[in-house]
Design a protein around this motif. Structure first.
Motif, short mmCIF file in Angstrom:
data_model
loop_
_atom_site.label_atom_id
_atom_site.label_comp_id
_atom_site.label_asym_id
_atom_site.label_seq_id
_atom_site.Cartn_x
_atom_site.Cartn_y
_atom_site.Cartn_z
N ASP A 256 0.79 -1.23 0.00
CA ASP A 256 0.00 0.00 0.00
C ASP A 256 0.83 1.29 0.00
O ASP A 256 0.26 2.38 0.07
N THR B 198 3.14 4.26 -1.56
CA THR B 198 3.43 4.91 -2.83
C THR B 198 4.94 4.89 -3.08
O THR B 198 5.72 4.70 -2.14
N GLN C 120 6.80 7.37 -3.49
CA GLN C 120 7.37 8.42 -2.66
C GLN C 120 7.59 7.94 -1.23
O GLN C 120 8.62 8.23 -0.61
N GLU C 121 6.64 7.17 -0.70
CA GLU C 121 6.77 6.65 0.66
C GLU C 121 7.89 5.62 0.74
O GLU C 121 8.64 5.60 1.73
N TYR D 117 6.10 -4.16 -5.53
CA TYR D 117 6.95 -3.01 -5.92
C TYR D 117 7.91 -3.42 -7.04
O TYR D 117 9.13 -3.29 -6.92
#
Length: 226
Positions: A31, A33, A35-36, A159
């Protein structure tokens, strides 16, 4: 057969480990992103680069050549024995696989304040506390292999934009974590003979769990500053 003290240590490492942190849960469920993920990689590197520093502080407390030789291997595992080797190098490659340049990872000015505080707290703990407490704090390694396997599976599934070779750090830490946890546990069980010593060891391990939890708190809140 394990002793009640060993069972208590294992319970702390299991029940308070940061695999239960909401950020890690979201990571492993796919879950986060991009960026995270990058924010975590960048800030976690601040912790990674200080692992050999805290291990050098522990090394200086050990009284026999045998113990120092054994602990020295931990520093070599992260720093490598030559350029291009070691856990720090593999974390840099993870960053590159996720689209982060090495100078960005090495730049401490971008580290979140809460991450810096957590890492400084752990390094200073290893500097100031007894060898028993410093080694006991490292017993989060008892839980590390399981989270590494979970993390590899999650990154491979969710990912895929991260290059596969970037996951080599996690792969290598599975066996290293088992070995390091086993060795540190043997030392703590040998050194903590009295009830007071055992309670100090348990408190040290709880502190380390809190360090890792606080680091993720900072990373999770960091999105509000982005």
């Amino acid at each position: 057969m394990s002793t009640p003290f060993e069972e208590r240590l294992r319970a702390v490492a299991r029940d308070h480990y940061h695999d239960r942190h909401p950020f890690n849960v979201r990571m492993h469920e796919g879950d986060l992103t991009p960026q995270e993920v990058r924010r975590w990689i960048r800030n976690r590197f601040h912790y990674q680069r200080h692992i050999p520093v805290k291990d050098a502080l522990i090394l200086a407390k050990l009284r026999t050549p045998e113990l120092r030789r054994a602990w020295l291997r931990r520093i070599q595992d992260h720093d490598g024995q030559r350029d291009g080797e070691g856990g720090i190098e593999r974390w840099l490659r993870l960053g590159e696989a996720a689209g982060l340049d090495r100078p960005v990872l090495w730049d401490e000015t971008g580290v979140l304040p809460g991450v810096r505080l957590a890492v400084d707290g752990y390094v200073n703990f290893c500097r100031l506390r007894t060898p028993l407490e410093a080694v006991a704090a490292s017993l989060t390694e008892l839980s590390a292999p399981d989270i590494m396997r979970t993390r590899i599976d999650a990154f491979e599934r969710h990912y895929r934009w991260i290059e596969p070779e970037g996951l080599d750090y996690f792969r290598g830490r599975q066996d290293q974590g088992r070995r390091d946890g086993k060795e540190a546990l043997a030392l703590v069980l040998d050194w903590a003979r009295t009830e007071v010593e055992q309670e100090r060891a348990l408190a040290a391990l709880r502190f380390k769990c809190q360090v890792l939890w606080s680091l993720l708190d900072a990373v999770e809140r960091g999105g509000a500053r982005a």
